[in-house]
Design a protein around this motif. Structure first.
Motif, mmCIF file in Angstrom:
data_model
loop_
_atom_site.group_PDB
_atom_site.id
_atom_site.type_symbol
_atom_site.label_atom_id
_atom_site.label_comp_id
_atom_site.label_asym_id
_atom_site.label_seq_id
_atom_site.Cartn_x
_atom_site.Cartn_y
_atom_site.Cartn_z
ATOM 1 N N ALA A 299 0.838 -1.201 0.000
ATOM 2 C CA ALA A 299 0.000 0.000 0.000
ATOM 3 C C ALA A 299 0.873 1.251 0.000
ATOM 4 C CB ALA A 299 -0.917 0.003 1.223
ATOM 5 N N PHE A 300 0.419 2.289 -0.675
ATOM 6 C CA PHE A 300 1.220 3.505 -0.773
ATOM 7 C C PHE A 300 1.393 4.205 0.566
ATOM 8 C CE2 PHE A 300 0.567 3.175 -5.355
ATOM 9 C CZ PHE A 300 1.825 3.537 -5.808
ATOM 10 N N ASP A 301 0.372 4.203 1.413
ATOM 11 C CA ASP A 301 0.519 4.834 2.727
ATOM 12 C C ASP A 301 1.632 4.161 3.519
ATOM 13 O OD1 ASP A 301 -1.473 6.626 2.191
ATOM 14 O OD2 ASP A 301 -3.036 5.561 3.312
ATOM 15 N N TRP A 302 1.672 2.833 3.462
ATOM 16 C CA TRP A 302 2.743 2.104 4.154
ATOM 17 C C TRP A 302 4.092 2.443 3.541
ATOM 18 C CZ3 TRP A 302 6.831 -0.954 3.236
ATOM 19 C CH2 TRP A 302 7.384 -1.656 4.310
ATOM 20 N N LEU A 303 4.155 2.460 2.213
ATOM 21 C CA LEU A 303 5.422 2.693 1.536
ATOM 22 C C LEU A 303 5.953 4.094 1.838
ATOM 23 C CD1 LEU A 303 7.517 1.541 -0.438
ATOM 24 C CD2 LEU A 303 6.145 2.482 -2.321
ATOM 25 N N LYS A 304 5.071 5.079 1.860
ATOM 26 C CA LYS A 304 5.509 6.439 2.168
ATOM 27 C C LYS A 304 6.058 6.537 3.584
ATOM 28 C CE LYS A 304 2.384 8.595 -1.171
ATOM 29 N NZ LYS A 304 1.192 9.431 -1.405
ATOM 30 N N ASP A 305 5.410 5.893 4.525
ATOM 31 C CA ASP A 305 5.919 5.876 5.900
ATOM 32 C C ASP A 305 7.284 5.192 5.963
ATOM 33 O OD1 ASP A 305 3.720 7.202 6.865
ATOM 34 O OD2 ASP A 305 2.680 5.395 7.569
ATOM 35 N N PHE A 306 7.434 4.109 5.220
ATOM 36 C CA PHE A 306 8.717 3.395 5.201
ATOM 37 C C PHE A 306 9.818 4.267 4.619
ATOM 38 C CE2 PHE A 306 11.713 0.783 2.714
ATOM 39 C CZ PHE A 306 12.349 0.145 3.773
ATOM 40 N N TYR A 307 9.510 4.984 3.554
ATOM 41 C CA TYR A 307 10.511 5.856 2.941
ATOM 42 C C TYR A 307 10.950 6.963 3.905
ATOM 43 C CZ TYR A 307 10.003 3.971 -1.834
ATOM 44 O OH TYR A 307 10.027 3.166 -2.961
ATOM 45 N N VAL A 308 10.006 7.536 4.630
ATOM 46 C CA VAL A 308 10.355 8.587 5.595
ATOM 47 C C VAL A 308 11.233 8.012 6.708
ATOM 48 C CG1 VAL A 308 9.419 10.129 7.366
ATOM 49 C CG2 VAL A 308 8.347 10.025 5.110
ATOM 50 N N THR A 309 10.864 6.830 7.201
ATOM 51 C CA THR A 309 11.680 6.175 8.229
ATOM 52 C C THR A 309 13.080 5.892 7.704
ATOM 53 O OG1 THR A 309 9.749 5.138 9.249
ATOM 54 C CG2 THR A 309 11.891 4.126 9.691
ATOM 55 N N ALA A 310 13.154 5.370 6.485
ATOM 56 C CA ALA A 310 14.452 5.057 5.895
ATOM 57 C C ALA A 310 15.284 6.315 5.708
ATOM 58 C CB ALA A 310 14.256 4.341 4.556
ATOM 59 N N TYR A 311 14.664 7.396 5.282
ATOM 60 C CA TYR A 311 15.393 8.655 5.105
ATOM 61 C C TYR A 311 16.058 9.067 6.417
ATOM 62 C CZ TYR A 311 16.493 13.542 4.426
ATOM 63 O OH TYR A 311 17.174 14.747 4.385
ATOM 64 N N HIS A 312 15.277 9.065 7.485
ATOM 65 C CA HIS A 312 15.823 9.501 8.776
ATOM 66 C C HIS A 312 16.893 8.541 9.295
ATOM 67 C CE1 HIS A 312 13.298 12.963 9.158
ATOM 68 N NE2 HIS A 312 12.178 12.259 9.098
ATOM 69 N N ARG A 313 16.707 7.268 9.072
ATOM 70 C CA ARG A 313 17.722 6.296 9.504
ATOM 71 C C ARG A 313 19.024 6.492 8.722
ATOM 72 N NH1 ARG A 313 15.028 1.683 12.120
ATOM 73 N NH2 ARG A 313 16.927 0.455 11.841
ATOM 74 N N LEU A 314 18.912 6.807 7.451
ATOM 75 C CA LEU A 314 20.106 7.044 6.644
ATOM 76 C C LEU A 314 20.838 8.309 7.071
ATOM 77 C CD1 LEU A 314 18.780 6.064 3.101
ATOM 78 C CD2 LEU A 314 20.804 5.087 4.191
ATOM 79 N N ARG A 315 20.091 9.351 7.397
ATOM 80 C CA ARG A 315 20.699 10.635 7.744
ATOM 81 C C ARG A 315 21.125 10.730 9.215
ATOM 82 N NH1 ARG A 315 21.914 12.493 2.796
ATOM 83 N NH2 ARG A 315 20.179 13.398 1.627
ATOM 84 N N ASP A 316 20.507 9.943 10.081
ATOM 85 C CA ASP A 316 20.769 10.025 11.522
ATOM 86 C C ASP A 316 22.266 9.892 11.806
ATOM 87 O OD1 ASP A 316 21.097 9.269 14.347
ATOM 88 O OD2 ASP A 316 18.927 9.096 14.365
ATOM 89 N N ALA A 317 22.803 10.846 12.538
ATOM 90 C CA ALA A 317 24.244 10.858 12.814
ATOM 91 C C ALA A 317 24.709 9.630 13.580
ATOM 92 C CB ALA A 317 24.600 12.119 13.599
ATOM 93 N N ASP A 318 23.816 9.022 14.343
ATOM 94 C CA ASP A 318 24.185 7.842 15.131
ATOM 95 C C ASP A 318 23.856 6.537 14.415
ATOM 96 O OD1 ASP A 318 25.068 9.419 17.290
ATOM 97 O OD2 ASP A 318 22.998 9.617 18.027
ATOM 98 N N LYS A 319 23.281 6.624 13.226
ATOM 99 C CA LYS A 319 22.897 5.408 12.509
ATOM 100 C C LYS A 319 23.582 5.381 11.145
ATOM 101 C CE LYS A 319 18.728 4.767 15.201
ATOM 102 N NZ LYS A 319 17.252 4.696 15.255
ATOM 103 N N GLY A 320 22.898 5.846 10.083
ATOM 104 C CA GLY A 320 23.536 5.812 8.780
ATOM 105 C C GLY A 320 24.557 6.905 8.564
ATOM 106 N N ALA A 321 24.250 8.094 9.087
ATOM 107 C CA ALA A 321 25.139 9.261 8.960
ATOM 108 C C ALA A 321 25.468 9.580 7.507
ATOM 109 C CB ALA A 321 26.427 9.046 9.766
#
Length: 289
Positions: free
Chosen positions: A83-105
């Motif tokens: 579902a697109f609502d699920w996918l959009k939430d996943f993309y936002v989560t992934a974005y923050h995980r990638l950018r998070d200084a303590d995670k993906g950075a």
């Protein structure tokens, strides 16, 4: 458990990844590790979150359960679209995980890329702030769309040279131009493959692996093929130029012949090749290197 059920999705005929929280978390952890390992490499443009998720839009058209028969039907039970609502939430989560200084950075100069799930217009409001612009919490985000003539055929494009040209110019080109107002758009996959060149209706790019045996004989001369492929190349390149970039997909399909040629001046004669088209004839008596 695959994000699309395609034969390139890990487990053909199975699409259950998004239903399994542990598998979703594993993907997020892999993205973090990729960002930590490669995030500061000069050659890295960005990281795409996931390839070709099969959504509620594409599911009926792709007909996964029939086109890609599951080797293990029991494992395939529960297979379904994302579902697109699920996918959009996943993309936002992934974005923050990638950018998070303590995670993906992942540094801001490296793009976070997301695929459109085969419905590019779903993303006009995605990551927008109250002013309609990209929200301040997001930076350097790129939209990836994969556009093929075989997909155009699925959408009713006539299987003629004129039909392909009209569809590309009047559907693909304005679509890319419009969506470029919201995100930088890259056509992450495109090619010249089409049913006319194959001499048979491929039913959206099917091959001998999933039910399409191909033409019994060539229906086009070499010159006709040259004209066909050059024509669809020209119209597609014009359409993709409405966006921010494109990548040509050159993997050989089993119902047509698409050969990539790399020319290297190994002897340093500083000469360049002067051909733009050639005929390929297989010698089945010799093994392929």
């Amino acid at each position: 458990m695959s994000q699309n059920g395609f034969d390139n999705g890990g487990i053909s005929g199975v699409c259950k990844w998004a239903q399994l929280p542990d598998e979703v978390e594993f993907v997020l952890s892999v993205l973090e590790r990729l960002a930590k390992r490669y995030g500061h490499r000069q050659a890295l443009m960005g990281i795409e979150i996931i390839n070709e998720p099969n959504t509620t839009t594409s599911w009926p058209m792709m007909n996964v359960t029939e086109r890609y028969k599951a080797v293990d039907p029991e494992l395939a039970e529960g297979t379904g679209p994302i579902a697109f609502d699920w996918l959009k939430d996943f993309y936002v989560t992934a974005y923050h995980r990638l950018r998070d200084a303590d995670k993906g950075a992942l540094p801001a100069d490296k793009a976070v890329v997301f695929h459109d799930g085969f419905d590019i217009e779903q993303w006009k409001d995605f990551m927008r702030g109250s002013d309609g612009r990209l929200a301040p919490e997001f930076e350097n985000v790129v939209l990836d769309t994969h556009q093929y003539l075989m997909t155009a055929e699925m959408m009713g494009c006539p299987q003629t040279v004129e039909g392909y040209d009209d569809f590309v110019r009047n559907t693909y080109a304005p679509m890319i131009a419009e969506m470029s107002e919201y995100f930088p758009v890259i056509v992450g996959e495109w090619c010249l493959f089409n049913s006319v060149g194959c001499g048979v209706d491929t039913h959206g790019g099917q091959s001998v692996l999933n039910g399409e045996e191909g033409a019994q004989a060539e229906t086009l001369t070499a010159e006709q093929k040259r004209s066909l492929y050059q024509g669809v190349a020209e119209s597609q390149l014009a359409a993709w130029s409405k966006g921010s970039g494109f990548y040509y997909w050159n993997y050989k399909l089993l119902t047509d012949t698409m050969v990539g040629v790399a020319v290297t001046d190994a002897a340093l004669h500083e000469k360049t090749a002067d051909f733009d088209f050639f005929d390929y004839e297989a010698d089945e008596t010799k093994p392929v290197d």
